[in-house]
Design an enzyme around this catalytic site. Structure first.
Site, PDB file in Angstrom:
ATOM      1  N   SER A 135       0.928  -1.262   0.084  1.00 37.35           N
ATOM      2  CA  SER A 135       0.098   0.016  -0.043  1.00 37.35           C
ATOM      3  C   SER A 135       0.923   1.180  -0.204  1.00 37.35           C
ATOM      4  CB  SER A 135      -0.931  -0.111   1.227  1.00 37.35           C
ATOM      5  OG  SER A 135      -1.406   1.107   1.391  1.00 37.35           O
ATOM      6  N   TYR A 148      -1.861  -0.645  10.663  1.00 39.46           N
ATOM      7  CA  TYR A 148      -1.940  -0.821   9.103  1.00 39.46           C
ATOM      8  C   TYR A 148      -0.631  -0.186   8.460  1.00 39.46           C
ATOM      9  CZ  TYR A 148      -3.664  -1.225   4.482  1.00 39.46           C
ATOM     10  OH  TYR A 148      -3.769  -1.739   2.906  1.00 39.46           O
TER      11      TYR A 148
END
Length: 255
Positions: A135, A148
């Site tokens: 990501s 995350y």
């Protein structure tokens, strides 16, 4: 001897997190192009031609063993492993993210790709490829999303470590780093906001191209990195982000 192309042979692919979003788009693209796909998720992915489906948790030892067994029995070998499964449910800062949420995030997003490669290593032939779905939040951080951010940042450097450690086996390892993509989760988040139209514009404005990406656009990059056409590419983290990370000012805004 020239490396085989996807058009000359049936390619066997394992895709985790394949029930929806980016993972589903990856599985669909491979299936459309004639690959034999083992799609894995906590819920059964939608049926596709040329696809085997498996319900398994990549974060558990038993789940990974099931994936390896199914890959051996149904595919025989794994030409491309796509580590896409992800957990995003542990929001919070470094001071208040729950211990259980932190651990689940790391188990799914960081430990599972490592352990699944170990489980499948005997099935990955020379010339095979691993593609990790990281990501942009593995390249920079978002406030109040410590778990995350950390898991995807770890996956970025794990990709490089895999590249170095698996190169002697003739395996390539790369990652994609998507920006905001119109997955079910992202669109649900936009729709649940106080002003969905403004929230969508805010998401779009994060990108130089001023739009949200499509799952298929990520899938096409994954397909390329897993193909013989990328035979001299390994250890690369490829942003699929519409120019989000090209700008310092944009990179400082939350995703």
């Amino acid at each position: 001897m020239n490396a085989p192309t996807l058009e000359r042979m049936t390619v066997n692919v394992v895709v985790t997190g394949a029930a929806r979003g980016i993972g589903r788009a990856i599985a669909e693209l491979y299936a459309e192009r004639g690959a034999h796909v083992l799609s894995v998720d906590l819920t059964l992915p939608p049926a596709l031609k040329g696809q085997e489906r498996l319900k398994a948790d990549v974060a558990s030892r038993a789940g990974r063993a099931r994936i390896a067994r199914a890959a051996r029995e149904k595919l025989g070998r794994v030409d491309v492993l796509v580590n896409n499964a992800a957990y995003q449910g542990a929001h919070g800062s470094v001071l208040d993210v729950s211990e259980s949420g932190w651990q689940r995030t790391l188990d799914v997003n960081l430990s599972a790709p490592l352990m699944l490669v170990r489980e499948l290593i005997s099935l990955l032939p020379q010339g095979g490829a691993v593609v990790n779905v990281a990501s942009v939040q593995g390249l920079f951080a978002e406030q109040d999303n410590a778990a995350y951010n950390s898991s995807k940042g770890g996956l970025v450097n794990l990709t490089r470590a895999m590249c170095l450690d698996l190169a002697p086996r003739g395996l390539r390892v790369n990652a994609v780093a998507p920006g905001a993509i119109s997955t079910e989760a992202v669109m649900a988040s936009i729709d649940a906001s106080a002003d969905p139209a403004q929230t969508r514009r805010d998401y779009e404005d994060l990108h130089a191209l001023r739009r949200i990406g499509e799952p298929r656009e990520v899938a096409q990059a994954v397909y390329f990195l897993g193909s013989p056409e990328a035979s001299f590419i390994t250890g690369v983290i490829l942003p699929i982000d519409g120019g989000m990370t090209a700008s310092f000012m944009m990179a400082g805004r939350p995703v």
